[in-house]
Design a protein around this motif. Structure first.
Motif: not given
Length: 512
Positions: A150-151, A155-160
């Motif tokens: 998931y992203a 904000c495009g702050d990393g992938v979970r």
């Protein structure tokens, strides 16, 4: 065959048919009687008194074939009788009841019509219920694990993503249940890995034997702390059994096998209601010297029940450093010596000795299941006078019989271990024989017959680790498949080493 009408006028043909039928029935009866006598003889050899019987495993295949032959003859008998003439009540086999935990699938078989011949409707007045054992063959399946990523669009702050679950074989295909199945098949059901590979192949699963061996080795490594905890727990007891059995091991340098040994250390307090759970641990050693027994028993203090092997004398030597160990010896081995003499010649003295020992065993049968205190009281009242009388009998006959004669050697054996043979008179926890550990060690002998030899010393050590845990499961009525699946899963998920005792089979909550 002549028609019935013709037979009525053909007395000779009728007589011939009658004679043939009578002879056929006589042959069937004779075959069944002969086969049943063979079965009885095999059962006596396999399950008679300990000293008279041979290894039951040697008779399994013969018994199966004999009993199959009897069933075939009985089936032929039934096929020769017209359905209307067959007994309305078939022979009921002694098969027991089916376990309640098995799932039930019910089927209701209704009559073709519920309309009576008079035109009325039938109503239910009862039913007949029967249960039959059905089987669904082992089914392999594939567990697909998806871990979505998931992203954030804002904000495009990393992938979970959820972390990958831990597996015993990292990057491998087996689940912990699959590895447990391989272990149980090899160490409980005595099915070598190459045969298991053939079974997988029939399902279209191409697994090399070396791959299965890799799984087993990894499992043995992870299970070794549990094995060590098992040995430590056993040595906390004050009464144990010990025995040893051969373990042929491949010696690549010499291109032949060498003889190692499995030393079995066992606890079984069930006969006198002890609180400690039963267990057995097999330790591999390259030899049979008493030094290996001494090494295994470091830290143990108490009564050790053994056979007459002289290597155990090292445990009671004056130079030995460690806890005090008292050796209790085995009346079954003493009896065996006399029995061998009685079997090979007319030997009234040996026969009398067998009768005296039988009287001791009858008392043990009477007190089975009583507390240690109650057993001791009965032994003091009933067994002690018999032992005192037997000691006088032993001294008398040893003075008359040549020590080099077979009877003399049998009497010498009893006299040599007399103090240890009499230890059961002063401790209600002590058994009269070493049969508990001999029963525990039998699976090792069965595995040895199937696998012929272990491939290496390290392989034999792994064998001891897993076989110990599987056999301890069985002693505690724990399903080894369920236990191994549970324990391997808990280990790969980071079970604390400080709590390793929680993984021992008798702490497993699910019983069979």
């Amino acid at each position: 065959m002549p028609e019935t009408a013709d037979l009525l006028d053909n007395i000779a043909a009728l007589k011939a048919l009658l004679i043939a039928a009578t002879a056929r029935e006589a042959r069937k009866d004779e075959r069944i009687e002969r086969l049943e006598k063979l079965v009885a003889a095999f059962r006596q050899a396999a399950f008679g008194r300990k000293s008279e019987r041979a290894d039951p495993d040697q008779f399994d295949l013969a018994l199966e074939d004999l009993e199959t032959a009897i069933a075939t003859i009985r089936a032929e008998e039934g096929a020769d009788v017209a359905p209307s003439k067959r007994a309305s009540k078939p022979r009921a086999p002694n098969r027991g009841s089916l376990p309640g935990h098995l799932p039930r699938i019910e089927e209701v078989i209704e009559p073709e019509s519920l309309i009576c011949t008079c035109g009325g409707c039938l109503h239910c007045i009862g039913e007949d219920v029967s249960e039959r054992l059905d089987v669904v063959p082992a089914q392999f399946r594939v567990i697909i694990t998806r871990r979505p990523k998931y992203a954030c669009r804002s904000c495009g702050d990393g992938v979970r993503q959820a972390p990958a679950p831990a597996h015993l074989i990292e990057g491998g295909i087996p689940t912990e249940a699959t590895i447990a199945h391989v272990l149980v098949s090899k160490y409980a059901d005595h099915l070598p890995l190459y045969r298991q590979a053939q079974i997988y192949s029939r399902q279209g699963i191409d697994l090399d034997r070396s791959t299965l061996a890799d799984w087993v080795g990894k499992a043995a490594y992870e299970l070794k702390p549990v094995f060590e905890a098992l040995i430590a727990d056993l040595k906390c007891s004050s009464k144990l059994f010990m025995d040893e059995t051969r373990a042929p091991v491949l010696d690549p340098g010499r291109r032949k096998t060498k003889t190692g040994y499995f030393w079995a250390l066992a606890r079984d307090d069930r006969p006198w209601g002890g609180e400690d759970p039963p267990g057995v641990a097999f330790t591999y050693a390259p030899g049979r010297s008493g030094q290996y027994a001494e090494r295994i028993l470091q830290g143990f203090t108490g009564v050790l029940q053994v056979d007459g092997y002289t290597g155990y004398n090292r445990l009671i030597g004056p130079e030995r450093i460690g806890g005090d160990i008292r050796l209790a010896y085995c009346w079954a081995h003493a009896r065996r010596k006399l029995y061998e003499v009685a079997q090979n010649a007319t030997a009234p003295i040996a026969e009398e000795g067998l009768g005296r020992i039988a009287a001791l065993y009858q008392i043990e049968k009477d007190i089975a299941g009583l507390s240690a205190e109650a057993r001791l009281a009965v032994r003091q009242a009933r067994s002690k006078p018999l032992i005192a009388n037997m000691e006088t009998w032993l001294v008398h006959h040893r003075a008359r019989v040549s020590p080099k004669a077979p009877l003399g050697e049998a009497l010498k054996y009893i006299a040599k271990y007399w103090d240890g043979l009499c230890l059961f008179l002063t401790d209600g926890r002590v058994e009269v024989d070493n049969n508990s550990v001999e029963r525990s060690i039998r699976p090792i002998a069965i595995n040895r017959k199937n696998a012929l030899f272990a491939g290496h010393d390290a392989g034999a050590e792994n064998w001891g680790v897993i076989a110990s845990l599987v056999e301890t499961c069985k002693l505690n009525d724990v399903d080894p498949q369920a236990w191994l699946t549970n324990v391997l899963t808990r280990i790969v998920n980071g079970h604390k080493q400080s709590q390793i005792k929680d993984l021992l089979p008798w702490n497993y909550p699910v019983k069979v």
